[in-house]
Design a protein around this motif. Structure first.
Motif, PDB file in Angstrom:
ATOM      1  N   GLY A 112     -69.252 -41.480 -17.974  1.00 47.81           N
ATOM      2  CA  GLY A 112     -70.689 -41.630 -18.164  1.00 47.81           C
ATOM      3  C   GLY A 112     -71.483 -40.781 -17.202  1.00 47.81           C
ATOM      4  O   GLY A 112     -71.128 -40.638 -16.029  1.00 47.81           O
ATOM      5  N   PRO A 116     -73.692 -43.325 -21.826  1.00 49.09           N
ATOM      6  CA  PRO A 116     -72.963 -44.475 -21.280  1.00 49.09           C
ATOM      7  C   PRO A 116     -71.501 -44.172 -20.977  1.00 49.09           C
ATOM      8  O   PRO A 116     -70.920 -43.219 -21.485  1.00 49.09           O
ATOM      9  CB  PRO A 116     -73.096 -45.527 -22.388  1.00 49.09           C
ATOM     10  CG  PRO A 116     -73.340 -44.744 -23.633  1.00 49.09           C
ATOM     11  CD  PRO A 116     -74.121 -43.537 -23.218  1.00 49.09           C
ATOM     12  N   ARG A 176     -73.577 -45.201 -14.260  1.00 49.28           N
ATOM     13  CA  ARG A 176     -74.241 -46.247 -15.044  1.00 49.28           C
ATOM     14  C   ARG A 176     -73.365 -47.491 -15.060  1.00 49.28           C
ATOM     15  O   ARG A 176     -72.144 -47.414 -15.134  1.00 49.28           O
ATOM     16  CB  ARG A 176     -74.493 -45.771 -16.468  1.00 49.28           C
ATOM     17  CG  ARG A 176     -75.381 -44.536 -16.540  1.00 49.28           C
ATOM     18  CD  ARG A 176     -75.365 -43.946 -17.934  1.00 49.28           C
ATOM     19  NE  ARG A 176     -75.945 -44.803 -18.936  1.00 49.28           N
ATOM     20  CZ  ARG A 176     -77.026 -44.528 -19.653  1.00 49.28           C
ATOM     21  NH1 ARG A 176     -77.660 -43.389 -19.447  1.00 49.28           N
ATOM     22  NH2 ARG A 176     -77.477 -45.340 -20.569  1.00 49.28           N
ATOM     23  N   GLU A 179     -72.942 -51.426 -20.227  1.00 49.81           N
ATOM     24  CA  GLU A 179     -74.039 -51.497 -21.190  1.00 49.81           C
ATOM     25  C   GLU A 179     -73.505 -52.014 -22.514  1.00 49.81           C
ATOM     26  O   GLU A 179     -72.436 -51.617 -22.954  1.00 49.81           O
ATOM     27  CB  GLU A 179     -74.660 -50.104 -21.388  1.00 49.81           C
ATOM     28  CG  GLU A 179     -75.211 -49.498 -20.115  1.00 49.81           C
ATOM     29  CD  GLU A 179     -75.683 -48.065 -20.322  1.00 49.81           C
ATOM     30  OE1 GLU A 179     -76.767 -47.874 -20.908  1.00 49.81           O
ATOM     31  OE2 GLU A 179     -74.957 -47.144 -19.911  1.00 49.81           O
TER      32      GLU A 179
END
Length: 206
Positions: A112, A116, A176, A179
Motif C-alpha cells: 500500500g 490500500p 495505511r 481498510e
C-alpha cells in the motif's frame, strides 16, 4: 639509452618513464565520472519502472503475451482466478503486470502507498475473487482506482488478479492502516482438466 623524459622516481635503480595517458582517454574518464551521478539518480533512485529489474518485468510481460495463445482467452471469474493463482509460472506473469502498472499506488510488494494495502485481510470493494478483476477492469473509489479494461489484455487482468489474490495474508506493513472488512477465505482451486494437469506436471519437470 632512451632520451624520453623520466618522472624522477627511482626504485632500487629502476627509473620510470614519464608517459602520460592520451588526452582523449583522460577526458573520457572524466566524462564517465561526471555522468555517473545522473546515471545513478535515473536508474537507482527507486523511481518505479526505471530499474533493470522493472524493465525486465515489462519485457517479460510483453513476451508472455505471445504465449497467451496456449491458454486462450481467460474469463475473469472466481473459478479461473482461483485456478491461476496456484500456477506459479502464470502468477509470475501477473506479478510482472503488477510491477509495470500498480506499484506507484499499491507499493512494490502490495503493502500500500496511495492505494490500500493488498496483503492484509481487509477489503474495501472485494467480496469474491471475481471482484478483484471487476475492480481492475472498471476502477473504484470514484476514479481513485482507475479502470484498466482498455489498457491491459483480458488475460493480464485475470493473471494480475491472481497475483493480487496470492498476496492475501502476507500482512506487510505499509503507510495505511487496515481498510474495509474481513471476508471469507478464497475458495480452493477447481480440479484441473486432465490435459492441463499433465501439462503443468511437464512444466515442473522441465
Amino acid at each position: 639509452m632512451s632520451d624520453a623524459p623520466r618522472t624522477g622516481h627511482n626504485y632500487d635503480g629502476i627509473e620510470e618513464y614519464d608517459n602520460p595517458l592520451p588526452g582523449w582517454w583522460k577526458w573520457l574518464f572524466i566524462g564517465t565520472i561526471a555522468f555517473s551521478p545522473f546515471y545513478w539518480v535515473y536508474y537507482h533512485s527507486g523511481v518505479a519502472g526505471r530499474s533493470v529489474e522493472d524493465q525486465y518485468g515489462v519485457a517479460l510481460a510483453a513476451a508472455t503475451r505471445l504465449q497467451f495463445a496456449e491458454i486462450g482467452d481467460l474469463q475473469p471469474d472466481t473459478e479461473t482466478i482461483a485456478r491461476y493463482m496456484h500456477k506459479d509460472n502464470w502468477v509470475r506473469v501477473g506479478h510482472s503486470v503488477f510491477q509495470a502498472n500498480c506499484i506507484s499506488c499499491h507499493g512494490r510488494e502490495g503493502e500500500g502507498q496511495i492505494g490500500p494495502n493488498l496483503t492484509d485481510e481487509h477489503f474495501k470493494n472485494i467480496t469474491t475473487l471475481a471482484d478483484i478483476a471487476t475492480v481492475i477492469n472498471k476502477g473504484a473509489g470514484n476514479g481513485a482506482m482507475p479502470a484498466w479494461a482498455n489498457r491491459l489484455h483480458p488475460n493480464e487482468i485475470v493473471l494480475v488478479s491472481a497475483y493480487v489474490a496470492s498476496l492475501r495474508g502476507k500482512d506487510l506493513s505499509g503507510p495505511r492502516g487496515p481498510e474495509g472488512r474481513n471476508i471469507a477465505p478464497w475458495p480452493e482451486p477447481p480440479p484441473e482438466p486432465e490435459e492441463d494437469a499433465d501439462q503443468d506436471a511437464a512444466e515442473q519437470d522441465s
